[in-house]
Design a protein around this motif. Structure first.
Motif, short mmCIF file in Angstrom:
data_model
loop_
_atom_site.label_atom_id
_atom_site.label_comp_id
_atom_site.label_asym_id
_atom_site.label_seq_id
_atom_site.Cartn_x
_atom_site.Cartn_y
_atom_site.Cartn_z
N LEU A 1 1.00 -1.19 -0.03
CA LEU A 1 0.01 -0.05 0.11
C LEU A 1 0.85 1.08 0.04
CD1 LEU A 1 -2.78 -1.13 2.53
CD2 LEU A 1 -2.79 -1.11 -0.14
N ARG A 2 1.98 1.09 0.50
CA ARG A 2 2.86 2.31 0.66
C ARG A 2 3.33 2.69 -0.78
NH1 ARG A 2 5.93 0.87 4.57
NH2 ARG A 2 7.54 -0.04 3.37
N THR A 3 3.70 1.56 -1.47
CA THR A 3 4.16 1.66 -2.84
C THR A 3 3.13 2.49 -3.61
OG1 THR A 3 5.74 -0.31 -2.40
CG2 THR A 3 5.41 0.54 -4.66
N LEU A 4 1.86 1.90 -3.57
CA LEU A 4 0.84 2.31 -4.30
C LEU A 4 0.47 3.78 -4.00
CD1 LEU A 4 -1.53 -0.72 -4.05
CD2 LEU A 4 -0.64 0.37 -6.46
N ALA A 5 0.78 4.29 -2.67
CA ALA A 5 0.56 5.53 -2.39
C ALA A 5 1.39 6.29 -2.88
CB ALA A 5 0.32 5.75 -0.83
N GLU A 6 2.74 5.86 -2.93
CA GLU A 6 3.75 6.74 -3.42
C GLU A 6 3.71 6.93 -4.83
OE1 GLU A 6 7.22 4.59 -2.21
OE2 GLU A 6 7.23 5.40 0.00
N ALA A 7 3.11 6.14 -5.58
CA ALA A 7 2.66 5.95 -7.05
C ALA A 7 1.45 7.06 -7.39
CB ALA A 7 2.54 4.70 -7.63
N GLY A 8 0.87 7.72 -6.22
CA GLY A 8 -0.24 8.45 -6.59
C GLY A 8 -1.44 7.75 -6.55
N PHE A 9 -1.64 6.64 -5.98
CA PHE A 9 -2.62 5.79 -5.75
C PHE A 9 -3.73 6.43 -4.56
CE2 PHE A 9 -1.16 3.19 -9.06
CZ PHE A 9 -2.47 2.68 -9.60
N GLU A 10 -4.80 6.70 -4.63
CA GLU A 10 -5.97 6.61 -3.60
C GLU A 10 -6.13 5.31 -3.17
OE1 GLU A 10 -8.99 9.53 -5.67
OE2 GLU A 10 -9.95 8.00 -4.31
N ILE A 11 -5.82 5.14 -1.84
CA ILE A 11 -6.15 3.79 -1.13
C ILE A 11 -7.45 3.62 -0.57
CG2 ILE A 11 -5.04 1.95 0.37
CD1 ILE A 11 -2.94 2.88 -1.50
N TRP A 12 -8.25 2.69 -0.90
CA TRP A 12 -9.57 2.53 -0.31
C TRP A 12 -9.65 0.99 0.36
CZ3 TRP A 12 -12.91 6.33 0.96
CH2 TRP A 12 -13.01 7.45 0.23
N ALA A 13 -9.71 1.12 1.67
CA ALA A 13 -9.53 -0.15 2.24
C ALA A 13 -11.14 -0.67 2.69
CB ALA A 13 -8.86 -0.24 3.70
N LEU A 14 -11.64 -1.79 2.17
CA LEU A 14 -12.96 -2.08 2.27
C LEU A 14 -13.10 -2.72 3.62
CD1 LEU A 14 -15.40 -1.97 0.43
CD2 LEU A 14 -15.12 -4.18 0.21
N SER A 15 -14.05 -2.38 4.37
CA SER A 15 -14.41 -2.95 6.02
C SER A 15 -15.70 -2.73 6.34
CB SER A 15 -13.40 -2.36 6.86
OG SER A 15 -13.81 -2.29 8.23
N PRO A 16 -16.35 -3.61 7.07
CA PRO A 16 -17.74 -3.33 7.38
C PRO A 16 -17.74 -2.06 8.44
CG PRO A 16 -17.23 -5.71 7.61
CD PRO A 16 -15.95 -4.77 7.29
N SER A 17 -16.71 -1.69 9.04
CA SER A 17 -16.86 -0.51 9.65
C SER A 17 -16.16 0.78 9.02
CB SER A 17 -15.87 -0.69 11.11
OG SER A 17 -14.46 -0.98 10.49
N GLY A 18 -16.07 0.73 7.60
CA GLY A 18 -15.26 1.79 6.92
C GLY A 18 -16.30 2.96 6.86
N THR A 19 -15.50 4.11 6.71
CA THR A 19 -16.15 5.36 7.01
C THR A 19 -17.09 6.17 5.84
OG1 THR A 19 -14.15 6.51 6.30
CG2 THR A 19 -14.14 6.09 8.66
N VAL A 20 -16.77 5.58 4.74
CA VAL A 20 -17.50 6.18 3.50
C VAL A 20 -18.27 4.95 2.74
CG1 VAL A 20 -17.38 7.45 1.41
CG2 VAL A 20 -15.63 7.83 3.14
#
Lengths: 277, 277
Positions: free
Chosen positions: A193-212
């Protein structure tokens, strides 16, 4: 297809088809770059991947003898010099170690998956990737790939604790998508995920407790959707550090199956990105 | 839990647990109202259904002896007079006919499902139902129920060619939702849909060739979503007569898994109906 191309196997211990012996057990131990493909749809995907000259190669076919006449189109998709072994049902079952009611098998091989950083660097400017963390269930891995292909994901990135997507059952459940969608399986989840974030990716983690709620996301041009396991879900360290999304559902229930959840989330994001027709 | 309540089984042929013998084969032949529930989550759903006084009853439990200490909360959810049989692993495996690594089983029973017309007549004014046509795969039936529960469907209506949702594997894949969501399994597909249409339901048949994208539907107060099989899909007679919806996806690919497709479509419709939190 020239009939002379078929090689009949009558001894289940024949060394020419040794890779197909006891394939159910073999699945549990890994195969170091070789894999078993089953069924006409997956074999057709294998032929296509082989023809594209990439990392995936077809090595040999093993077919139920009485099905060969109906499979000439499929066999014709493979190179002329590929060995095509055929066997009667009793011999085939003795080779495989269980009853194969379809009797359409291939041995394939795959060069080591590309380096994670290289794969990310090669992604297009507008990109959607699916990330799997700790997913060890073969059906769920297969479902992730099937849905990634269905909803235009550019790559699947698996952390090092996920199972090998080339396992026979994962490949079958993916309907061959494992052979078509670029993927890596390397590194810890946070590193991916850090490598993706550094490449400009928005990271969306899917979870039943997710905020959006997933349908309310207005995604940018580079999005990574992160899936955890069905029971434990994603580690708190990931949910705390990155944005999290939930799928709206009836309260108080067990969360959705990983395959279904990934399908819903990929559909919602790909649609919001304007990637679906 | 009182320790005296446990009844130890040492003979795999003991008649008191005869319903659990060779349960894998039994699954193939049907059980006429009796069913096997597996795992702590499904057993908890069974206890809840039993306690609600409806058509579903718990008859007996059969547990791996060395797991009992950790299961006292679960056992306590069942009535005090319910027989709780326990067995060592070797005995349990000999009873079941294969290795049960979890060792948490129950026998349940269910009165005949309600009459289709009665079930439809009892639905609320605002309602969402899921209809299955010709779905014979146990995993897919289980997935339909799991998603129906997850996305607030009021009922699941199966045509007579669908498999019994009380099959062990369907029940397990549903995570017990088969015991919670009202359902009928009766009549031909067109009869089911005609009855729904007469009751004021909008009928949306899901198909890769559907005319409206699922996310673009503005549903009314009574909606029926219709799912066919993965390979053949819904019959032309149904697609011609009722409205049809598709899930936008990458072109040229094999259609989605039935479970995933039902999840995406239920999510989209339930969300558009304002039923999700």
């Amino acid at each position: 297809m020239e009939p002379g191309r078929l090689i009949e196997i009558t001894d289940p211990a024949d060394v020419r088809i040794a890779e197909f012996t006891a394939i159910r057990e073999r699945d549990l131990t890994g195969r170091q770059g070789q894999f078993i493909a089953e069924g006409t749809v997956v074999l057709s995907m294998l032929a296509k991947a082989h023809g594209s000259g990439g990392a995936v190669r077809a090595e040999k076919l093993l077919l139920l003898k009485n099905r060969v006449a109906g499979l000439s189109d499929l066999i014709g998709q493979f190179p002329d010099d590929l060995p095509v072994y055929v066997a009667e049902a009793a011999v085939l079952d003795a080779i495989a170690g269980f009853h194969l009611h379809r009797g359409v098998l291939a041995l394939g091989s795959r060069a080591a998956p590309p380096d994670l950083a290289q794969l990310i660097a090669a992604l297009p400017e507008s990109a959607l990737v699916l990330v799997g963390c700790g997913i060890s269930n073969h059906d769920n891995i297969g479902a992730l790939f099937r849905n990634a292909a269905g909803f235009t994901a550019d790559a699947v990135l698996l952390d090092e604790t996920c199972c090998d997507p080339l396992y026979r059952k994962a490949l079958r459940v993916s309907v061959g998508a494992v052979l078509a969608v670029p993927y890596a399986r390397q590194g810890g989840a946070e590193e991916v995920l850090r490598t993706l974030a550094e490449a400009g990716f928005e990271i969306w983690a899917l979870s039943p407790s997710g905020t959006v709620e997933i349908g309310a996301i207005a995604p940018g041009r580079r999005v990574a959707l992160v899936m955890g396991t069905e029971g434990e879900g994603l580690p708190a360290a990931i949910l705390d550090r990155f944005r999290s999304a939930r799928i709206a559902q009836a309260p108080g229930l067990d969360s959705l199956n990983v395959g279904t959840a990934s399908g819903i989330a990929l559909y919602a994001i790909a649609r919001a990105m304007g990637r679906l027709g």
